[in-house]
Design an enzyme around this catalytic site. Sequence first.
Site, PDB file in Angstrom:
ATOM      1  CG  ASP A   1      -1.887  -1.239   1.243  1.00  0.00           C
ATOM      2  OD1 ASP A   1      -2.071  -1.968   0.435  1.00  0.00           O
ATOM      3  OD2 ASP A   1      -2.748  -1.128   2.261  1.00  0.00           O
TER       4      ASP A   1
ATOM      5  CG  ASP B   1      -6.158  -0.132   1.521  1.00  0.00           C
ATOM      6  OD1 ASP B   1      -6.240  -1.307   1.478  1.00  0.00           O
ATOM      7  OD2 ASP B   1      -6.120   0.609   2.431  1.00  0.00           O
TER       8      ASP B   1
ATOM      9  CG  HIS C   1     -11.070   1.309   0.494  1.00  0.00           C
ATOM     10  ND1 HIS C   1     -11.044   0.071   0.820  1.00  0.00           N
ATOM     11  CD2 HIS C   1     -10.024   2.044   1.216  1.00  0.00           C
ATOM     12  CE1 HIS C   1      -9.991  -0.157   1.775  1.00  0.00           C
ATOM     13  NE2 HIS C   1      -9.560   0.802   2.078  1.00  0.00           N
TER      14      HIS C   1
ATOM     15  CG  HIS D   1     -14.440  -0.071   2.098  1.00  0.00           C
ATOM     16  ND1 HIS D   1     -13.580  -0.061   3.112  1.00  0.00           N
ATOM     17  CD2 HIS D   1     -14.509  -1.263   1.498  1.00  0.00           C
ATOM     18  CE1 HIS D   1     -13.058  -1.284   3.441  1.00  0.00           C
ATOM     19  NE2 HIS D   1     -13.609  -1.925   2.383  1.00  0.00           N
TER      20      HIS D   1
ATOM     21  CG  HIS E   1      -8.066   5.436   3.006  1.00  0.00           C
ATOM     22  ND1 HIS E   1      -9.087   5.214   3.972  1.00  0.00           N
ATOM     23  CD2 HIS E   1      -7.473   4.310   2.814  1.00  0.00           C
ATOM     24  CE1 HIS E   1      -9.082   4.151   4.368  1.00  0.00           C
ATOM     25  NE2 HIS E   1      -8.178   3.458   3.585  1.00  0.00           N
TER      26      HIS E   1
ATOM     27  CE  LYS F   1      -3.822  -4.318   1.674  1.00  0.00           C
ATOM     28  NZ  LYS F   1      -4.668  -3.305   2.382  1.00  0.00           N
TER      29      LYS F   1
ATOM     30  CB  CYS G   1      -1.945  -2.619   5.572  1.00  0.00           C
ATOM     31  SG  CYS G   1      -3.846  -1.990   5.347  1.00  0.00           S
TER      32      CYS G   1
END
Length: 229
Positions: A17, A59, A61, A65, A78, A103, A142
């Site tokens: 990330d 990420d 999203h 989310h 974000h 993800k 994460c």
Amino acid sequence: MISGNHFKPNDAMIIVDVQVDFCPGGALVVEQGDRIVSVINDWLQAAQQAGVPVFASRDWHPREHISFVSEGGKWPPHCIQDTPGAAFHPDLKLPASTIVITKGVRFDHDQNSAFDETGLATYLKRKGIQRVLVAGLALDVCVLATAMDAHHAGFDVVLLADATRAVVVQDGIEAISKLRRAGVAVIGAARAEQAAPAAGQETCLKAPEWAEHQRFSDEDMGCDDGRAG
């Protein structure tokens, strides 16, 4: 410069990330998160020279989310799909062969770990990977989840401590302790800039006042502040 000697056969790198929204100017800033990019780039160059495969999670999203405050979560919006903030940091030099792991796309729960319902563990085992080196953002969220899941999946795990930052400094220190207790190897000293001292005051990140002086890795040199270790 990082040497290819740091790698073993059947290694892989997982970069977690390193996205615009987690760096200064982004929607969910990890303080000095951009400072790790050059360090990661050195590791990536060495990985390429050693023929080590690279995986990069992101990420990704949806707009509503479950992790967002508006939906009852703890984070501001974000890394929303197809927005500039969801892009990898522009200075991150990912090889063309990098496999991207997407993800955080589910509406019913968050996916902090690059292994959470992504099939990554199955893929790595199919490719004969035995050890993973983990870096990225954020150490206490994460990166911690990814490294722990890799360990639980049966991989040897190495945290590149100088190639990560935490949302909360003390939480990052505790994350490193948790990983080491689990059997994760930690190499490289954590960056002292992460605990910014007051003007004219020197602070040792490795010796927080709440704990006995510790080393993040066996290769760390002791500080000259008079404390043991």
